[in-house]
Write a protein that holds these residues in place. Structure first.
Motif, PDB file in Angstrom:
ATOM      1  N   TYR A 105     -15.612   2.858 -10.375  1.00 31.22           N
ATOM      2  CA  TYR A 105     -15.198   2.680  -8.972  1.00 31.22           C
ATOM      3  C   TYR A 105     -14.030   1.704  -8.860  1.00 31.22           C
ATOM      4  O   TYR A 105     -13.091   1.927  -8.095  1.00 31.22           O
ATOM      5  CB  TYR A 105     -16.382   2.195  -8.120  1.00 31.22           C
ATOM      6  CG  TYR A 105     -17.353   3.290  -7.776  1.00 31.22           C
ATOM      7  CD1 TYR A 105     -17.127   4.132  -6.691  1.00 31.22           C
ATOM      8  CD2 TYR A 105     -18.494   3.492  -8.536  1.00 31.22           C
ATOM      9  CE1 TYR A 105     -18.016   5.142  -6.369  1.00 31.22           C
ATOM     10  CE2 TYR A 105     -19.393   4.503  -8.226  1.00 31.22           C
ATOM     11  CZ  TYR A 105     -19.154   5.325  -7.142  1.00 31.22           C
ATOM     12  OH  TYR A 105     -20.022   6.325  -6.824  1.00 31.22           O
ATOM     13  N   GLN A 106     -14.069   0.636  -9.643  1.00 26.93           N
ATOM     14  CA  GLN A 106     -12.966  -0.334  -9.615  1.00 26.93           C
ATOM     15  C   GLN A 106     -11.669   0.307 -10.114  1.00 26.93           C
ATOM     16  O   GLN A 106     -10.594   0.070  -9.561  1.00 26.93           O
ATOM     17  CB  GLN A 106     -13.328  -1.573 -10.435  1.00 26.93           C
ATOM     18  CG  GLN A 106     -14.401  -2.408  -9.782  1.00 26.93           C
ATOM     19  CD  GLN A 106     -14.915  -3.522 -10.685  1.00 26.93           C
ATOM     20  OE1 GLN A 106     -14.798  -3.476 -11.910  1.00 26.93           O
ATOM     21  NE2 GLN A 106     -15.511  -4.530 -10.067  1.00 26.93           N
ATOM     22  N   ASN A 107     -11.788   1.121 -11.154  1.00 26.32           N
ATOM     23  CA  ASN A 107     -10.610   1.834 -11.661  1.00 26.32           C
ATOM     24  C   ASN A 107     -10.035   2.740 -10.584  1.00 26.32           C
ATOM     25  O   ASN A 107      -8.821   2.812 -10.401  1.00 26.32           O
ATOM     26  CB  ASN A 107     -10.966   2.659 -12.898  1.00 26.32           C
ATOM     27  CG  ASN A 107     -11.153   1.817 -14.128  1.00 26.32           C
ATOM     28  OD1 ASN A 107     -10.752   0.669 -14.191  1.00 26.32           O
ATOM     29  ND2 ASN A 107     -11.804   2.379 -15.133  1.00 26.32           N
ATOM     30  N   TRP A 108     -10.926   3.432  -9.878  1.00 22.26           N
ATOM     31  CA  TRP A 108     -10.441   4.346  -8.838  1.00 22.26           C
ATOM     32  C   TRP A 108      -9.739   3.589  -7.708  1.00 22.26           C
ATOM     33  O   TRP A 108      -8.696   4.018  -7.228  1.00 22.26           O
ATOM     34  CB  TRP A 108     -11.575   5.194  -8.275  1.00 22.26           C
ATOM     35  CG  TRP A 108     -11.065   6.013  -7.135  1.00 22.26           C
ATOM     36  CD1 TRP A 108     -11.365   5.884  -5.828  1.00 22.26           C
ATOM     37  CD2 TRP A 108     -10.081   7.049  -7.215  1.00 22.26           C
ATOM     38  NE1 TRP A 108     -10.629   6.778  -5.083  1.00 22.26           N
ATOM     39  CE2 TRP A 108      -9.829   7.506  -5.912  1.00 22.26           C
ATOM     40  CE3 TRP A 108      -9.368   7.624  -8.263  1.00 22.26           C
ATOM     41  CZ2 TRP A 108      -8.918   8.507  -5.633  1.00 22.26           C
ATOM     42  CZ3 TRP A 108      -8.463   8.625  -7.982  1.00 22.26           C
ATOM     43  CH2 TRP A 108      -8.246   9.061  -6.682  1.00 22.26           C
ATOM     44  N   ILE A 109     -10.306   2.475  -7.297  1.00 20.17           N
ATOM     45  CA  ILE A 109      -9.688   1.678  -6.232  1.00 20.17           C
ATOM     46  C   ILE A 109      -8.291   1.234  -6.650  1.00 20.17           C
ATOM     47  O   ILE A 109      -7.335   1.301  -5.872  1.00 20.17           O
ATOM     48  CB  ILE A 109     -10.580   0.475  -5.853  1.00 20.17           C
ATOM     49  CG1 ILE A 109     -11.839   0.979  -5.134  1.00 20.17           C
ATOM     50  CG2 ILE A 109      -9.827  -0.525  -4.984  1.00 20.17           C
ATOM     51  CD1 ILE A 109     -12.918  -0.075  -4.971  1.00 20.17           C
ATOM     52  N   SER A 110      -8.147   0.813  -7.902  1.00 21.27           N
ATOM     53  CA  SER A 110      -6.837   0.398  -8.406  1.00 21.27           C
ATOM     54  C   SER A 110      -5.866   1.576  -8.416  1.00 21.27           C
ATOM     55  O   SER A 110      -4.715   1.456  -7.989  1.00 21.27           O
ATOM     56  CB  SER A 110      -6.990  -0.183  -9.808  1.00 21.27           C
ATOM     57  OG  SER A 110      -5.746  -0.572 -10.318  1.00 21.27           O
ATOM     58  N   ARG A 111      -6.335   2.723  -8.896  1.00 21.06           N
ATOM     59  CA  ARG A 111      -5.486   3.913  -8.948  1.00 21.06           C
ATOM     60  C   ARG A 111      -5.113   4.362  -7.533  1.00 21.06           C
ATOM     61  O   ARG A 111      -3.968   4.698  -7.261  1.00 21.06           O
ATOM     62  CB  ARG A 111      -6.205   5.024  -9.692  1.00 21.06           C
ATOM     63  CG  ARG A 111      -5.389   6.299  -9.816  1.00 21.06           C
ATOM     64  CD  ARG A 111      -6.056   7.306 -10.717  1.00 21.06           C
ATOM     65  NE  ARG A 111      -5.550   7.123 -12.071  1.00 21.06           N
ATOM     66  CZ  ARG A 111      -5.981   7.810 -13.114  1.00 21.06           C
ATOM     67  NH1 ARG A 111      -6.949   8.682 -12.988  1.00 21.06           N
ATOM     68  NH2 ARG A 111      -5.447   7.606 -14.300  1.00 21.06           N
ATOM     69  N   ALA A 112      -6.067   4.345  -6.639  1.00 20.03           N
ATOM     70  CA  ALA A 112      -5.819   4.789  -5.260  1.00 20.03           C
ATOM     71  C   ALA A 112      -4.812   3.886  -4.560  1.00 20.03           C
ATOM     72  O   ALA A 112      -4.002   4.352  -3.749  1.00 20.03           O
ATOM     73  CB  ALA A 112      -7.137   4.836  -4.485  1.00 20.03           C
ATOM     74  N   THR A 113      -4.850   2.610  -4.870  1.00 22.87           N
ATOM     75  CA  THR A 113      -3.900   1.674  -4.273  1.00 22.87           C
ATOM     76  C   THR A 113      -2.466   2.032  -4.651  1.00 22.87           C
ATOM     77  O   THR A 113      -1.550   1.897  -3.840  1.00 22.87           O
ATOM     78  CB  THR A 113      -4.236   0.239  -4.729  1.00 22.87           C
ATOM     79  OG1 THR A 113      -5.572  -0.063  -4.324  1.00 22.87           O
ATOM     80  CG2 THR A 113      -3.287  -0.777  -4.121  1.00 22.87           C
ATOM     81  N   ALA A 114      -2.277   2.536  -5.864  1.00 21.48           N
ATOM     82  CA  ALA A 114      -0.938   2.897  -6.336  1.00 21.48           C
ATOM     83  C   ALA A 114      -0.423   4.179  -5.702  1.00 21.48           C
ATOM     84  O   ALA A 114       0.779   4.455  -5.751  1.00 21.48           O
ATOM     85  CB  ALA A 114      -0.945   3.038  -7.856  1.00 21.48           C
ATOM     86  N   PHE A 115      -1.308   4.981  -5.108  1.00 23.09           N
ATOM     87  CA  PHE A 115      -0.895   6.268  -4.541  1.00 23.09           C
ATOM     88  C   PHE A 115       0.089   6.109  -3.389  1.00 23.09           C
ATOM     89  O   PHE A 115       0.916   6.983  -3.142  1.00 23.09           O
ATOM     90  CB  PHE A 115      -2.130   7.048  -4.071  1.00 23.09           C
ATOM     91  CG  PHE A 115      -1.819   8.429  -3.565  1.00 23.09           C
ATOM     92  CD1 PHE A 115      -1.426   9.429  -4.437  1.00 23.09           C
ATOM     93  CD2 PHE A 115      -1.911   8.725  -2.218  1.00 23.09           C
ATOM     94  CE1 PHE A 115      -1.142  10.701  -3.986  1.00 23.09           C
ATOM     95  CE2 PHE A 115      -1.627  10.002  -1.750  1.00 23.09           C
ATOM     96  CZ  PHE A 115      -1.241  10.989  -2.633  1.00 23.09           C
ATOM     97  N   SER A 116       0.031   4.995  -2.700  1.00 24.79           N
ATOM     98  CA  SER A 116       0.900   4.809  -1.534  1.00 24.79           C
ATOM     99  C   SER A 116       2.390   4.858  -1.880  1.00 24.79           C
ATOM    100  O   SER A 116       3.212   5.176  -1.021  1.00 24.79           O
ATOM    101  CB  SER A 116       0.575   3.489  -0.829  1.00 24.79           C
ATOM    102  OG  SER A 116       0.854   2.407  -1.692  1.00 24.79           O
ATOM    103  N   ALA A 117       2.732   4.573  -3.129  1.00 23.60           N
ATOM    104  CA  ALA A 117       4.138   4.638  -3.535  1.00 23.60           C
ATOM    105  C   ALA A 117       4.683   6.045  -3.341  1.00 23.60           C
ATOM    106  O   ALA A 117       5.836   6.250  -3.044  1.00 23.60           O
ATOM    107  CB  ALA A 117       4.293   4.218  -5.002  1.00 23.60           C
TER     108      ALA A 117
END
Length: 117
Positions: A105-117
């Motif tokens: 879940y922590q990995n996904w949150i980190s990955r999802a945060t980068a999607f905004s770029a």
């Protein structure tokens, strides 16, 4: 691509492959290995290794040449390999990036945060 190949070490990352800065990093990466390849004397290699050498060199050169095209400026499409579709598939937690642990879940949150770029 690592996630799609079963390598979970990078499940927290989502590189912005369409940015010029990312493409500069790719060119540096490819050029580094092209330069390193020169250290090998192709004539001294056996037939199998010469074939590997030739394929590797060809692939690196094709990747560098491909960066000259501005295909990173094309809009997303509806086909399987578009980032928005892949992102949704990854975020389902049931596919190649399952949510089985707190770290997942922590990995996904980190990955999802980068999607905004």
């Amino acid at each position: 691509m690592a996630t799609f190949r079963g390598d979970n070490r990078y499940n927290d990352l989502l590189p912005a492959e369409f940015t010029e800065s990312y493409r500069v990093k790719l060119k540096t990466f490819y050029t580094h290995y092209l330069t390193a390849l020169i250290q090998f004397k192709r004539a001294d290699l056996n037939e199998n290794d010469r074939l590997s050498y030739d394929i590797f060199k060809w692939r690196l050169n094709m990747n560098v040449e491909g960066l000259m095209r501005k295909d990173n400026r094309l809009p997303f499409n509806q086909f399987v390999f578009s980032l928005p579709l892949q992102f949704a598939q990854l975020g389902s937690g049931t596919g190649i990036q399952p949510f089985k642990s707190v770290q997942d879940y922590q990995n996904w949150i980190s990955r999802a945060t980068a999607f905004s770029a």
